[in-house]
Design an enzyme around this catalytic site. Structure first.
Site, PDB file in Angstrom:
ATOM      1  N   ARG A   1      11.359 -10.113  27.433  1.00 27.13           N
ATOM      2  CA  ARG A   1      10.834  -8.649  27.235  1.00 27.13           C
ATOM      3  C   ARG A   1       9.569  -8.539  27.952  1.00 27.13           C
ATOM      4  NH1 ARG A   1      11.062  -7.225  21.295  1.00 27.13           N
ATOM      5  NH2 ARG A   1      13.306  -7.003  21.653  1.00 27.13           N
TER       6      ARG A   1
ATOM      7  N   THR B   1      10.131  -3.267   8.616  1.00 29.47           N
ATOM      8  CA  THR B   1      11.476  -4.105   8.767  1.00 29.47           C
ATOM      9  C   THR B   1      12.686  -3.015   8.835  1.00 29.47           C
ATOM     10  OG1 THR B   1      10.708  -5.963   7.628  1.00 29.47           O
ATOM     11  CG2 THR B   1      12.965  -5.314   7.404  1.00 29.47           C
TER      12      THR B   1
ATOM     13  N   TRP C   1      12.929  -0.519  10.594  1.00 30.84           N
ATOM     14  CA  TRP C   1      13.069   0.199  11.810  1.00 30.84           C
ATOM     15  C   TRP C   1      13.589  -0.723  12.804  1.00 30.84           C
ATOM     16  CZ3 TRP C   1      13.039   5.248  11.773  1.00 30.84           C
ATOM     17  CH2 TRP C   1      12.377   5.922  10.498  1.00 30.84           C
ATOM     18  N   ALA C   2      13.842  -2.080  12.635  1.00 30.54           N
ATOM     19  CA  ALA C   2      14.250  -3.046  13.470  1.00 30.54           C
ATOM     20  C   ALA C   2      15.691  -2.827  13.675  1.00 30.54           C
ATOM     21  CB  ALA C   2      14.143  -4.358  12.835  1.00 30.54           C
ATOM     22  N   GLN C   3      15.970  -2.649  14.900  1.00 33.23           N
ATOM     23  CA  GLN C   3      17.497  -2.286  15.429  1.00 33.23           C
ATOM     24  C   GLN C   3      18.295  -3.449  15.842  1.00 33.23           C
ATOM     25  OE1 GLN C   3      17.399   0.594  18.504  1.00 33.23           O
ATOM     26  NE2 GLN C   3      16.334   2.197  17.201  1.00 33.23           N
TER      27      GLN C   3
ATOM     28  N   GLU D   1      20.372  -9.907  23.925  1.00 34.60           N
ATOM     29  CA  GLU D   1      19.066  -9.192  24.144  1.00 34.60           C
ATOM     30  C   GLU D   1      18.371  -9.851  25.039  1.00 34.60           C
ATOM     31  OE1 GLU D   1      17.098  -7.636  20.938  1.00 34.60           O
ATOM     32  OE2 GLU D   1      18.731  -7.910  19.465  1.00 34.60           O
TER      33      GLU D   1
ATOM     34  N   ARG E   1       7.394 -13.263  22.303  1.00 35.79           N
ATOM     35  CA  ARG E   1       8.432 -13.504  21.398  1.00 35.79           C
ATOM     36  C   ARG E   1       9.835 -13.166  21.960  1.00 35.79           C
ATOM     37  NH1 ARG E   1      11.420  -9.722  17.701  1.00 35.79           N
ATOM     38  NH2 ARG E   1      10.244  -8.277  18.972  1.00 35.79           N
TER      39      ARG E   1
ATOM     40  N   LYS F   1       0.712  -1.119  -0.052  1.00 34.48           N
ATOM     41  CA  LYS F   1      -0.060   0.211   0.004  1.00 34.48           C
ATOM     42  C   LYS F   1       0.731   1.076  -0.011  1.00 34.48           C
ATOM     43  CE  LYS F   1      -0.633  -0.573   5.094  1.00 34.48           C
ATOM     44  NZ  LYS F   1      -1.668  -0.204   6.203  1.00 34.48           N
TER      45      LYS F   1
ATOM     46  N   HIS G   1       7.623  -3.406  23.635  1.00 33.84           N
ATOM     47  CA  HIS G   1       8.649  -3.286  24.196  1.00 33.84           C
ATOM     48  C   HIS G   1       9.062  -2.295  25.180  1.00 33.84           C
ATOM     49  CE1 HIS G   1      13.143  -2.596  23.254  1.00 33.84           C
ATOM     50  NE2 HIS G   1      13.053  -3.192  22.177  1.00 33.84           N
TER      51      HIS G   1
ATOM     52  N   HIS H   1       4.649  -3.129  20.360  1.00 33.99           N
ATOM     53  CA  HIS H   1       5.795  -3.443  19.598  1.00 33.99           C
ATOM     54  C   HIS H   1       5.550  -4.423  18.437  1.00 33.99           C
ATOM     55  CE1 HIS H   1       9.955  -3.371  18.373  1.00 33.99           C
ATOM     56  NE2 HIS H   1      10.123  -4.713  18.755  1.00 33.99           N
TER      57      HIS H   1
HETATM   58  C1  SIN Z   1      15.463  -4.493  19.744  1.00 34.24           C
HETATM   59  O1  SIN Z   1      16.263  -4.043  18.999  1.00 34.24           O
HETATM   60  O2  SIN Z   1      15.463  -4.045  21.126  1.00 34.24           O
HETATM   61  C2  SIN Z   1      14.025  -4.953  19.120  1.00 34.24           C
HETATM   62  C3  SIN Z   1      14.389  -6.211  18.624  1.00 34.24           C
HETATM   63  C4  SIN Z   1      13.264  -7.066  18.253  1.00 34.24           C
HETATM   64  O3  SIN Z   1      12.056  -6.578  18.491  1.00 34.24           O
HETATM   65  O4  SIN Z   1      13.360  -8.312  18.065  1.00 34.24           O
END
Ligand code: SIN
Length: 531
Positions: A286, A46, A48-50, A117, A382, A38, A237, A347
């Site tokens: 998380r 995608t 914005w994934a860090q 993480e 997740r 769209k 998040h 998130h």
């Molecule tokens: C983050 O970088 O903290 C997010 C990664 C994720 O959501 O898997």
């Protein structure tokens, strides 16, 4: 309805990591494929994934079994262990394919840098350009897509997955500005549809997700008759940059990888938030960290906590976390000198359209991959950075399943016309009520109040915004149906009126549409697969 003549084998809806991976793999397999979005190919979530991609690389002393164990622990009893093992074991090969398509990860070719993480007991998260992993993956896949001349339909909203009179997928109903003179309807004839539309963060007033993350794929699948599951598990998040009171919409993420490099969470008085909460401390899964922060904010009467990363120093912060560093500096906070104000925000959608480990849904000809799909990998919460991996693995697998199925299936008949009118609630009202009642800490009365907001009057869809709002309305109603039914707390689903985890609820809740088009809880699904 205007008939718009393009006939393909596969239409991929959505152009994030799962969608582009699927489209590229389908083209390699010789399918006539078109990717529909769209917005534009580059404009998904995608980029914005860090943090990165969680993957077990050879020679690192890590193991797939250890990754499986961390994923199951984070998933709070609701993962499908068969799916977890299948997807995670396929990770290294999927990352190799991505690198062959041009994605460059940090480190040397022989040894990639790895970080940790939340919920990971090993250093297995690879990253690109410091904290811009999603952007690098998007760049590589979009480049391969545009360079490979894959047909793209950008600026087209999908309003329905069309089926023939046997229930098989036969096409897509689209809204687009075909002639440059206003929105018009069209039909794309296709033998298979793969939904890779991402998530639903925009159901909430504050989110890390792009404006387009409005639950479109979930709504399309439900309307096409597909089964969905685990919708109540919307992951917040824990550390999203707190830019000020009352802020709305997409907010900058502060990656968990900063905590992987030793940053600590403090409340507004300077007391540690995670001490004594979980053995993994600030790197707990998380859901645990987000809940602890929410509870500490309530105790201290504030709308944020602090993430202290000053020990890293300016040079490391600029090199390793350039995106976070820039966002902080833009807010006037120098993270090398002062703690970063953060708060949880919506998130990730852990549940979604039920699929097997090849991306097949319960509707013939309909497939799903990525955040929109519920493979059983994520369960009730997740594990960080498992999602880019899932998109890579499942995008390719779904394309392969389409190719295998089309080789033996009949062509669909003519598509039946879609229902033209559907419930559309005001976006702002949905977002406010979801944030007030369906975030971290829910109860029956609040969920009922939010459900009332999501019950809306029927409208004809005339613009892409109408189509998005219809999807958002249905997705919200579906999440609320599942959240109301689950009378316990588990993973990302925290009920203040049912604070305990109950053994009898160790099963997924499935949601389908009833004959009137309203989401209803269907039969319970046992952990371990599609009912
Ligand atoms: C983050 O970088 O903290 C997010 C990664 C994720 O959501 O898997």
């Amino acid at each position: 309805m205007t008939n718009w003549h393009l006939t393909v084998d596969l239409a991929v809806v959505g152009t994030g990591v799962a969608g582009l991976t699927a489209a590229l793999r389908a083209a390699e397999l010789g399918l006539r494929v078109v990717a529909v979005t769209k917005t534009t190919v580059e404009d998904g979530n995608t980029r914005w994934a860090q943090g990165g991609v969680a993957v077990v690389l050879p020679g690192t002393g890590d193991s797939v079994e250890a990754h499986v164990a961390d994923t199951l622990a984070a998933g709070a009893g609701l993962c499908d262990e068969v799916a977890v093992r299948a997807i995670l074991a396929a990770g290294p090969a999927a990352v190799s394919v991505l690198r062959a398509r041009g994605a460059v990860f940090d480190g040397s070719a022989g040894e990639l840098e790895r970080t940790r993480e939340g919920g990971h007991r090993a250093f297995r998260v690879i990253h690109a350009a410091g904290d811009a992993t999603g952007a690098e993956i998007e760049r590589a896949l979009a480049g391969a897509t545009r360079g490979g001349q894959l047909p793209l339909l950008e600026g087209r909203s999908v309003t329905d997955v069309l089926r023939d009179d046997t229930g098989r997928v036969a096409g897509l109903a689209l809204l687009g500005d075909y002639l440059g003179d206003g929105w018009g309807a069209g039909v794309l004839r296709t033998r298979a549809v793969l939904l890779a539309t991402g998530g639903l963060g925009q159901l909430y007033a504050v989110s890390t997700n792009v404006d387009g993350a409005t639950g479109d794929g979930l709504a399309l699948a439900l309307r096409a008759g597909a089964m969905t599951a685990d919708l109540e598990f919307v992951q917040f998040h824990p550390t999203v940059l707190h830019v000020g009171p009352g802020s709305r919409g997409r907010q900058p993420l502060v990656t968990e990888a900063i905590r992987g490099e030793g940053a600590v969470l403090l409340d507004i008085t300077g007391s540690p938030v995670m001490t004594g909460v979980h053995p993994l401390g600030a790197l707990a899964p998380r859901d645990v960290v987000a809940a602890a922060i929410t509870s500490r904010m309530a105790q201290t009467g504030t709308d944020h906590v602090l993430l202290d990363a000053t020990h890293l120093g300016a040079a490391v912060l600029r090199r390793r976390f350039p995106t976070v560093h820039a966002a902080c500096m833009a807010l006037g906070v120098d993270p090398a000198r002062a703690p970063i104000p953060v708060a949880p925000a919506a998130h990730y959608q852990c549940g979604g359209v039920v699929t097997d480990t090849s991306g097949r849904t319960t509707v013939p000809g309909l497939y799903a991959a990525g955040e929109v799909a519920r493979t059983g990998l994520h369960g009730a919460n997740r594990l960080a950075s498992n999602s880019l991996l899932e998109g890579l693995v499942m995008g390719a697998r779904a394309a392969e399943a389409v190719a295998a199925d089309l080789a033996v299936s009949q062509r669909p008949g003519p598509p039946l016309p879609p229902c033209e009118r559907r419930p559309v609630a005001a976006r702002d009202a949905v977002q406010r009520s979801m944030s007030a009642h369906a975030g971290i800490g829910r109860d029956a009365a609040g969920l009922a109040a939010a459900s009332a907001v999501a019950r809306a009057t029927l409208r004809r869809l005339r613009t892409p915004r109408d189509a998005e709002n219809a999807g958002l309305t249905l997705a919200a109603a579906a999440v609320l149906a599942a959240a109301s039914a689950r009378t316990e707390s588990r993973g990302c689903h925290l009920r203040t009126d049912h604070p305990r985890t109950a053994a009898r609820w160790r099963r997924s809740i499935t949601v389908v549409l009833d004959d009137a088009g309203a989401p209803v809880v269907a039969q319970p699904m046992l952990v371990g697969g599609v009912a």
